[in-house]
Design a protein around this motif. Structure first.
Motif, PDB file in Angstrom:
ATOM      1  N   GLY A 210       0.656  -1.080  -0.012  1.00 22.20           N
ATOM      2  CA  GLY A 210      -0.085   0.002   0.086  1.00 22.20           C
ATOM      3  C   GLY A 210       0.792   1.469   0.213  1.00 22.20           C
ATOM      4  N   THR A 211       2.063   1.016   0.121  1.00 32.40           N
ATOM      5  CA  THR A 211       3.035   2.298   0.299  1.00 32.40           C
ATOM      6  C   THR A 211       4.001   2.381  -0.833  1.00 32.40           C
ATOM      7  OG1 THR A 211       4.847   1.158   1.788  1.00 32.40           O
ATOM      8  CG2 THR A 211       2.986   2.164   2.723  1.00 32.40           C
ATOM      9  N   GLY A 212       3.975   1.454  -1.630  1.00 33.46           N
ATOM     10  CA  GLY A 212       4.822   0.927  -2.758  1.00 33.46           C
ATOM     11  C   GLY A 212       5.958   0.434  -2.537  1.00 33.46           C
ATOM     12  N   ASP A 213       6.144  -0.100  -1.273  1.00 31.53           N
ATOM     13  CA  ASP A 213       6.838  -1.175  -0.875  1.00 31.53           C
ATOM     14  C   ASP A 213       6.399  -2.612  -1.305  1.00 31.53           C
ATOM     15  OD1 ASP A 213       9.117   0.354   0.059  1.00 31.53           O
ATOM     16  OD2 ASP A 213       8.089   0.330   2.173  1.00 31.53           O
ATOM     17  N   TYR A 214       7.156  -3.424  -1.827  1.00 31.51           N
ATOM     18  CA  TYR A 214       6.951  -4.692  -2.248  1.00 31.51           C
ATOM     19  C   TYR A 214       7.348  -5.996  -1.470  1.00 31.51           C
ATOM     20  CZ  TYR A 214       4.474  -2.375  -6.145  1.00 31.51           C
ATOM     21  OH  TYR A 214       3.563  -1.519  -6.617  1.00 31.51           O
ATOM     22  N   ALA A 215       6.708  -6.779  -1.098  1.00 28.44           N
ATOM     23  CA  ALA A 215       7.074  -7.993  -0.586  1.00 28.44           C
ATOM     24  C   ALA A 215       8.055  -8.886  -1.485  1.00 28.44           C
ATOM     25  CB  ALA A 215       5.976  -9.008  -0.082  1.00 28.44           C
ATOM     26  N   PRO A 216       9.091  -9.700  -1.041  1.00 23.85           N
ATOM     27  CA  PRO A 216       9.883 -10.471  -1.870  1.00 23.85           C
ATOM     28  C   PRO A 216       8.978 -11.164  -3.051  1.00 23.85           C
ATOM     29  CG  PRO A 216      10.522 -10.692   0.286  1.00 23.85           C
ATOM     30  CD  PRO A 216       9.386  -9.843   0.341  1.00 23.85           C
ATOM     31  N   GLY A 217       9.455 -11.294  -4.125  1.00 24.24           N
ATOM     32  CA  GLY A 217       8.561 -11.768  -4.994  1.00 24.24           C
ATOM     33  C   GLY A 217       8.443 -13.593  -4.888  1.00 24.24           C
ATOM     34  N   VAL A 218       7.065 -13.774  -5.576  1.00 25.35           N
ATOM     35  CA  VAL A 218       6.732 -15.258  -5.284  1.00 25.35           C
ATOM     36  C   VAL A 218       6.910 -15.932  -6.709  1.00 25.35           C
ATOM     37  CG1 VAL A 218       4.861 -16.715  -4.581  1.00 25.35           C
ATOM     38  CG2 VAL A 218       5.493 -14.813  -3.293  1.00 25.35           C
ATOM     39  N   GLN A 219       7.566 -16.802  -6.790  1.00 25.68           N
ATOM     40  CA  GLN A 219       7.797 -17.616  -7.988  1.00 25.68           C
ATOM     41  C   GLN A 219       6.723 -18.601  -8.515  1.00 25.68           C
ATOM     42  OE1 GLN A 219      11.503 -19.075  -9.141  1.00 25.68           O
ATOM     43  NE2 GLN A 219      10.741 -20.657 -10.345  1.00 25.68           N
ATOM     44  N   PHE A 220       6.276 -18.293  -9.747  1.00 21.05           N
ATOM     45  CA  PHE A 220       4.805 -19.144 -10.077  1.00 21.05           C
ATOM     46  C   PHE A 220       5.486 -19.784 -11.346  1.00 21.05           C
ATOM     47  CE2 PHE A 220       1.121 -20.453 -12.209  1.00 21.05           C
ATOM     48  CZ  PHE A 220       0.170 -20.968 -11.179  1.00 21.05           C
ATOM     49  N   ASP A 221       5.751 -21.203 -11.130  1.00 21.07           N
ATOM     50  CA  ASP A 221       6.406 -21.886 -12.364  1.00 21.07           C
ATOM     51  C   ASP A 221       5.368 -22.288 -13.466  1.00 21.07           C
ATOM     52  OD1 ASP A 221       8.919 -22.036 -11.117  1.00 21.07           O
ATOM     53  OD2 ASP A 221       8.489 -23.801 -10.069  1.00 21.07           O
ATOM     54  N   ILE A 222       5.656 -21.920 -14.584  1.00 16.10           N
ATOM     55  CA  ILE A 222       4.725 -22.470 -15.632  1.00 16.10           C
ATOM     56  C   ILE A 222       5.440 -23.989 -16.124  1.00 16.10           C
ATOM     57  CG2 ILE A 222       4.125 -21.858 -17.924  1.00 16.10           C
ATOM     58  CD1 ILE A 222       2.839 -19.992 -16.067  1.00 16.10           C
ATOM     59  N   GLY A 223       6.544 -24.166 -16.365  1.00 18.20           N
ATOM     60  CA  GLY A 223       7.121 -25.293 -16.986  1.00 18.20           C
ATOM     61  C   GLY A 223       8.337 -25.152 -17.527  1.00 18.20           C
ATOM     62  N   ILE A 224       8.879 -26.421 -17.978  1.00 20.38           N
ATOM     63  CA  ILE A 224      10.196 -26.491 -18.520  1.00 20.38           C
ATOM     64  C   ILE A 224      10.460 -25.731 -19.802  1.00 20.38           C
ATOM     65  CG2 ILE A 224      12.297 -28.029 -19.343  1.00 20.38           C
ATOM     66  CD1 ILE A 224      11.854 -27.946 -16.376  1.00 20.38           C
TER      67      ILE A 224
END
Length: 477
Positions: free
Chosen positions: A206-220
């Motif tokens: 909400g302040t423009g600070d972001y949580a560490p990125g969460v990886q969403f795997d699609i595939g090889i």
């Protein structure tokens, strides 16, 4: 009015209308099917080159402008330009001088993250000032706008914040995926051949600070090249759509559903739904309600085929695939309303032709080519904004000029609706009645709502041709 002779409405002299009409028809046949673009008729789309800004960045490698975005960075009421350099840590800020012209570029640097690719301008912290995000080699880069100081002078941007992403981050988009009203960020990771890849999402506090990125795997070997967050099913939460491919090298659009809120009111995350085969190597994705049914549709460009793909949304997230031809290949398509009719049109970047082509929506979600705008060498991206504040969106292209230590930004001003006819029958708005007006009538033959209906009888036909002939010559002889 006789079909064999008539009297000039301007001079009163008799003219042989039948002979004129026969000559005109023969001329049209001799032109092998020549037609008049809508932009050559009053009220059509009309762009003119305003200026080309040379760009030279400070990096050791040659300058290579990869992307361009627009936003009112200094909150002075006039939209500005941001451009990314593909081979350095540099972003260029090009401020509007308030009259539609531009000041010399000012550089900011994505410290620790070079190879800036796609950029966006959004208010990420809700303070009313436009911020910047970039996908770069190293991860997601965010610049928060500092606003103004005590002297009311604009202070520019805070130093960049770097959020690590996957391998070869390529595209960034902003969307509220967790339903808290704040702009989260999505980064598509191109990855490396033979390795697992997908995208990362970064939740905004909400302040423009972001949580560490969460990886969403699609595939090889998924090779995720572009990404967008869009609420396809009108549930108030953005789904995530990613262009990439399957392990067998078939190119697809990956559709990732938003799980919404659980029983405790917490966001439940994302889940992979399906993929849609799009056949050709996709390189960009954008959204717009092209068929005007209230649901967001998608447009995908392909840098390996002379087509763009339109995906029409059925309102519950189902997508119908339609291909639209373009010359050679398309790098990017930007939806916008070119002619003020309330329908989303397309500005399509054709790199091999050094052009941006305007495609106008016919009201059903289909598009017709309207005008071609010359750019610098090998444009890669374009953006739209009303730079001169005349109410019509202008266009800026990012021209890469590969192999040179400079690039360019080419700006075309939209003059649609600013040129008016000076006399009856001058449907081409050039101050005289002539061949262009004759061809304009023929281009609308048989239609009931067209500028070629010069006698205003509700139908474009022979009587309109006769009227054009009777008015032949300058508007003010």
């Amino acid at each position: 009015m006789s079909s064999t002779s008539c009297r000039s409405l301007r001079s009163g002299e008799p003219v042989m209308c039948k002979a004129w009409i026969q000559a005109a028809v023969l001329a049209v046949v001799g032109l092998a099917g020549a037609s008049v673009r809508a932009s050559e008729l009053c009220g059509g789309v009309d762009y003119v080159l305003q200026e080309s800004l040379l760009v030279d960045t400070a990096g050791d490698s040659n300058a290579f402008v990869r992307c361009v975005a627009t936003g009112d960075l200094d909150n002075d009421g006039s939209p500005d330009i941001v451009a990314s350099d593909r081979f350095s840590e540099e972003l260029l800020l090009v401020l509007n001088d308030g009259s539609g012209g531009f000041l010399p570029p000012v550089s900011i640097f994505t410290t620790g993250a070079k190879w800036n690719r796609i950029i966006l301008c959004e208010d990420l912290n809700g303070d009313g000032w436009v911020d910047i995000a970039s996908s770069a080699l190293g991860g997601l880069v965010v610049f928060l706008n500092r606003g103004v100081g005590a002297s009311e002078d604009w202070l520019g941007f805070e130093p960049s914040d770097l959020y690590p992403s996957g391998v070869n981050p390529h595209w960034v988009d902003a969307a509220d995926i967790d339903g808290d009203g704040d702009k989260d960020l999505l980064v598509a990771d191109l990855g490396e051949p033979g390795e697992m890849t997908g995208f990362h999402y970064f939740l905004n506090d909400g302040t423009g600070d972001y949580a560490p990125g969460v990886q969403f795997d699609i595939g090889i070997d998924a090779r995720c090249i572009s990404i967008i967050g869009e609420d396809l099913n009108d549930d108030g939460l953005a789904e995530v759509l990613v262009t990439g491919r399957l392990p067998n090298a078939i190119n697809v659009l990956h559709v990732v559903d938003n799980a919404g809120m659980d029983d405790q009111g917490n966001w439940a995350g994302l889940s992979y739904r399906s993929n849609a085969i799009i056949e050709y190597g996709a390189c960009s994705i954008r959204s717009g309600d092209f068929d005007v049914d209230g649901d967001p549709d998608l447009v995908i460009c392909h840098r390996t085929r002379g087509k763009i793909t339109l995906l029409y949304n059925d309102g519950v997230g189902g997508l119908t695939h339609v291909e639209h031809p373009v010359p050679l290949t398309a790098e990017h398509a930007e939806p916008f309303d070119a002619n003020g009719d309330g329908l989303p049109d397309l500005a399509v970047v054709i790199k091999e032709m050094n052009q941006v082509k305007i495609y106008v929506n016919d009201g059903s979600g289909l598009f017709a080519s309207e005008e071609s705008l010359a750019t610098g060498v090998e444009p890669k991206f374009c953006a739209v904004a009303d730079f001169d504040l005349d109410g019509s969106p202008d266009i800026v292209s990012a021209d890469s000029h590969p192999g040179f230590d400079w690039s360019s930004l080419t700006i075309h001003r939209n003059r649609t609706g600013t040129v008016e006819s000076t006399c009856d029958g001058d449907i081409s708005c050039d101050g005289r009645i002539g061949v262009d007006d004759l061809l304009g009538v023929i281009s609308g033959w048989g239609q009931t709502d067209h500028p070629g209906d010069v006698n205003v009888d509700g139908y474009v036909g022979v009587d309109d041709l006769l009227t054009i002939v009777s008015l032949w010559g300058p508007c003010d002889p």
